[in-house]
Scaffold this active site. Structure first.
Site, PDB file in Angstrom:
ATOM      1  N   GLU A   8       0.703  -1.117   0.049  1.00  0.00           N
ATOM      2  CA  GLU A   8       0.207   0.101  -0.062  1.00  0.00           C
ATOM      3  C   GLU A   8       0.851   1.333   0.044  1.00  0.00           C
ATOM      4  O   GLU A   8       1.748   1.126   1.166  1.00  0.00           O
ATOM      5  CB  GLU A   8      -1.286   0.352   0.910  1.00  0.00           C
ATOM      6  CG  GLU A   8      -2.305   1.082   1.713  1.00  0.00           C
ATOM      7  CD  GLU A   8      -2.710   1.438   2.269  1.00  0.00           C
ATOM      8  OE1 GLU A   8      -2.781   0.810   3.453  1.00  0.00           O
ATOM      9  OE2 GLU A   8      -3.798   2.051   1.862  1.00  0.00           O
ATOM     10  N   CYS A  51      -6.274   1.406   2.195  1.00  0.00           N
ATOM     11  CA  CYS A  51      -7.490   2.629   2.372  1.00  0.00           C
ATOM     12  C   CYS A  51      -7.588   3.259   1.264  1.00  0.00           C
ATOM     13  O   CYS A  51      -7.892   4.405   0.583  1.00  0.00           O
ATOM     14  CB  CYS A  51      -7.398   2.966   3.641  1.00  0.00           C
ATOM     15  SG  CYS A  51      -7.334   2.460   4.978  1.00  0.00           S
ATOM     16  N   ASN A  93     -11.603  -3.171  -0.896  1.00  0.00           N
ATOM     17  CA  ASN A  93     -10.723  -3.137   0.462  1.00  0.00           C
ATOM     18  C   ASN A  93     -11.483  -3.814   1.874  1.00  0.00           C
ATOM     19  O   ASN A  93     -11.438  -5.297   1.595  1.00  0.00           O
ATOM     20  CB  ASN A  93     -10.034  -1.397   1.019  1.00  0.00           C
ATOM     21  CG  ASN A  93      -9.066  -1.856   1.784  1.00  0.00           C
ATOM     22  OD1 ASN A  93      -8.188  -3.298   1.783  1.00  0.00           O
ATOM     23  ND2 ASN A  93      -8.992  -0.925   2.729  1.00  0.00           N
ATOM     24  N   GLU A  94     -11.321  -3.518   2.493  1.00  0.00           N
ATOM     25  CA  GLU A  94     -12.258  -3.218   4.180  1.00  0.00           C
ATOM     26  C   GLU A  94     -13.303  -3.142   4.354  1.00  0.00           C
ATOM     27  O   GLU A  94     -13.578  -2.429   5.328  1.00  0.00           O
ATOM     28  CB  GLU A  94     -10.628  -2.573   4.967  1.00  0.00           C
ATOM     29  CG  GLU A  94     -11.636  -3.587   6.394  1.00  0.00           C
ATOM     30  CD  GLU A  94      -9.425  -2.059   7.388  1.00  0.00           C
ATOM     31  OE1 GLU A  94      -8.688  -3.329   8.057  1.00  0.00           O
ATOM     32  OE2 GLU A  94      -9.709  -1.516   7.569  1.00  0.00           O
TER      33      GLU A  94
END
Ligand code: AHR
Length: 654
Positions: free
Chosen positions: A23, A230, A369-370
């Site tokens: 990331e 993120c 993503n999350e």
């Protein structure tokens, strides 16, 4: 202490089990793996502010640049009008009142040069009312370490000419640290500049920092998940990662602010934090990520935005019913075409024109993503829409779902209920579900059996995990041996359960010392040094000693765990070796007696690799070798010495 290793195979250990998660956090891309030395090379940087739901960026186009030279400074204006590329509309208009005036770049903590090494400098320039040449140099306190003259293409008197691209190579006469990159005019006049770049000539593919690539390659990664994290989501929909803006010629990739620029903003700091100028040039874009995968031998695993900005930081989203949501689905389809399509297809053509006519062999895509399900986010509906759209056109692509930001809340349970129910109804609905856990070391030791009871029908991608003995910004102490041993203990369970956990990656991967928003991280670096953390050594030992099949221990792991010893055993198909991994979390040495089943008949010798030390020991760029792996051979095949606080890997020949 004793344990016996059966000659009965347990589960097959997938080749790609241990991979990487990259990331752009902690200056991992610009200022990190992307070998560009110049900060804010295209005069587009933004200064970022804000809080959840209210982020804003103020132009600071001259960030990292300043006048250079004795006496009265030259004039620096950041203008727009006829840029090199409209996607990056600003550029520098520099006016020297006399010969020798110039401007310089701070290049993070200054330019680092190694004697004898070559550096490729390039920039665009346009002249008007200027009849001279330029000098490019690297200097500090009046000492010049490298320099080159650049002859300007001159416009007819009184006219502006088109942009010209200039290129020269600097050779370092001496080592230099903290130096300035300078461009100076050799007489009075005005010149405009854009895309000022300085890359070490040894950069891998002209793009990646060689020492960092070597570190990644050393981990023998099975896959690379990118570009986040993120940053895929963005603080706002505006600064989400758009892969289409990251391909094509670098000049046409729109710079943007990084989601981590606003990390730790608060009322006390005026909603303006330490890394407010963290921007993304996208010089490291999707084409380069795919290329990197080839270089390090990893399968690509790109992650896509699903119409949601970061669920922690924003309320912004595009509703599934909104026609604008189709753009997100189309991005997914086009990405697959970009990676795998023929050069005759629209996106395959873009890839081919960038220099890679052969397909990149994309097999997996991360959907979000999350993300987690709420009434507002409606993540499950988003996943289903992506699944339908992708599998209708590309049924063979394997999709990665998300179980949210933790493994201990109802969000996690809810996600698994969704994937398991849907997977029972539709084949290939979800290849694996991405789980994230950042926990204290104690949790990892206590949960080495975490996956023993997991249902097997939908697989797990342990996509972001790390033991956190400490946290905080710029804190290499957070990467201590205790954390690494906790991860090693936990991974004995991952290996044992690698029929269900099929992919696993530590997070985050890279941190530039002094520029890190998040600690711990796997690899720390600065402009000069690269530092492997104890966690890096654990990952490397696992990846290089993976084995092809686990050997059954039939519950002995649990008894040993009760005594602070965590073990796994596997078989290497090629060499026939039995590989034993053992963690001793006790403050004293332990002896582990090993009884191999008859069918395994060991001959020895045994190659031992060992990581041990004080639990609080850590490595840093100042002292990168405090904790490292030692190696030795031993003849006995039936006993292993486990030093206090250690991780030992033994390869027993047969
Ligand atoms: O790895 C750091 C962050 O942790 C990632 O960006 C995010 O996915 C998670 O919350």
């Amino acid at each position: 202490m004793q344990f016996s290793i059966s000659d009965q195979k347990g589960v097959h250990i997938p080749e790609e089990l241990f991979g990487l998660f990259f990331e752009d956090i902690n200056y991992a891309a610009d200022g990190g793996l992307y070998a560009e030395q110049i900060e804010n090379r295209s005069f587009e940087f933004l200064d970022c502010y804000g809080d959840r739901g209210d982020y804003y960026a103020v132009p600071d186009y001259g960030y990292a640049w300043s006048p250079f030279g004795e006496g009265e400074p030259g004039k620096m204006q950041y203008v727009t009008g006829s840029p090199v590329d409209p996607k990056n509309p600003h550029y520098l208009r520099f006016t020297a009142a006399k010969a020798g005036q110039g401007f310089c770049n701070r290049a993070y903590r200054g330019i680092f040069l190694e004697k004898g090494k070559k550096y490729r400098v390039s920039f665009y320039a346009r002249t008007a009312s200027y009849r001279g040449n330029l000098t490019v140099s690297v200097q500090k306190d009046g000492r010049v370490f490298a320099s080159a003259a650049v002859a300007c293409v001159l416009a007819p008197e009184g006219t502006w000419q088109k942009w010209n691209r200039y290129e020269t190579v600097l050779t370092a006469e001496e080592d230099a640290e903290g130096a300035a990159f300078v461009i100076a005019l050799d007489r009075a006049g005005t010149v405009e500049f854009d895309f000022v770049s300085m890359m070490p000539c040894d950069a891998v593919d002209g793009v990646f920092r060689r020492d960092l690539v070597e570190m990644l390659r050393g981990l023998k990664p099975g896959f690379l998940r990118f570009p986040g994290g993120c940053i895929v989501e963005g603080n706002t929909m505006e600064n989400r990662y758009r892969w289409k803006e990251s391909v094509g010629r670098p000049e046409g990739r729109r710079a943007n602010f990084n989601r981590w620029a606003v990390h730790e903003t608060s009322a006390e700091n005026g909603w303006h934090a330490q890394y407010a100028h963290y921007n993304q040039t996208l010089g490291l874009g999707f084409y380069e990520y795919f290329l990197l995968c080839e270089r390090i031998g990893a399968r690509p695993l790109p992650v896509l935005n699903v119409g949601l900005a970061c669920q922690y930081q924003s309320f912004e989203r595009v509703e599934v019913e909104d026609p604008a949501f189709d753009e997100f689905l189309q991005d997914a389809l086009d990405l697959i075409e970009f990676a795998n399509g023929s050069p005759d297809s629209p996106w395959g053509k873009v890839r081919a024109e960038m220099g890679h006519p052969e397909p990149f062999g994309l097999t997996m895509v991360g959907i979000g993503n999350e993300q987690w399900q709420t009434e507002e986010s409606d993540f499950f509906a988003r996943y289903e829409a992506f699944e339908r759209a992708i599998h209708e056109k590309y049924p063979q692509i394997r999709l990665i779902g998300s179980a949210g930001p933790d493994v201990v809340s109802p969000r996690h349970t809810m996600a698994w209920d969704f994937y398991r129910k849907k997977a029972a109804q539709k084949e290939n609905f979800c290849h694996a579900v991405d789980e994230h856990y950042y926990m204290e070391p104690e949790w990892f030791f206590d949960h080495a059996d975490f996956y023993d009871g997991y249902p097997r029908e939908v697989k797990v991608f342990a996509g972001e995990y790390a033991a956190h003995p400490q946290k905080g910004m710029n804190n290499p102490r957070a990467n201590n041996l205790e954390g690494a041993l906790a991860e090693a203990a936990f991974l004995t369970g991952v290996e044992r359960n690698s029929d269900v956990v099929i992919l696993a990656s530590y997070a985050p991967l890279l941190a530039r010392a002094g520029y890190a928003q998040w600690s711990p991280d796997l690899i720390w670096f600065d402009e000069k040094t690269v530092c492997a953390t104890p966690s890096y050594w654990v990952q490397k030992l696992y990846a290089q000693n993976r084995g092809d099949w686990t050997l059954r221990l039939d519950g002995q792991e649990k008894e040993l765990a009760g005594e602070g010893i965590f073990v796994s055993a596997s078989l290497c198909r090629e060499s026939g070796e039995v590989i034993v991994k053992a963690v001793n979390r006790n403050p004293e040495e332990k002896e582990l007696k090993i009884a191999l089943a008859e069918g395994l008949s060991a001959k020895g010798p045994v190659r031992i690799q060992e990581l041990s030390g004080r639990p609080e020991a850590f490595n840093s760029v100042e002292d990168p070798n405090r904790v490292r792996v030692s190696e030795r051979m031993q003849e006995e095949t039936d006993s292993l010495k486990l030093p206090a606080h250690s991780f030992v890997v033994a390869r027993i020949s047969r």
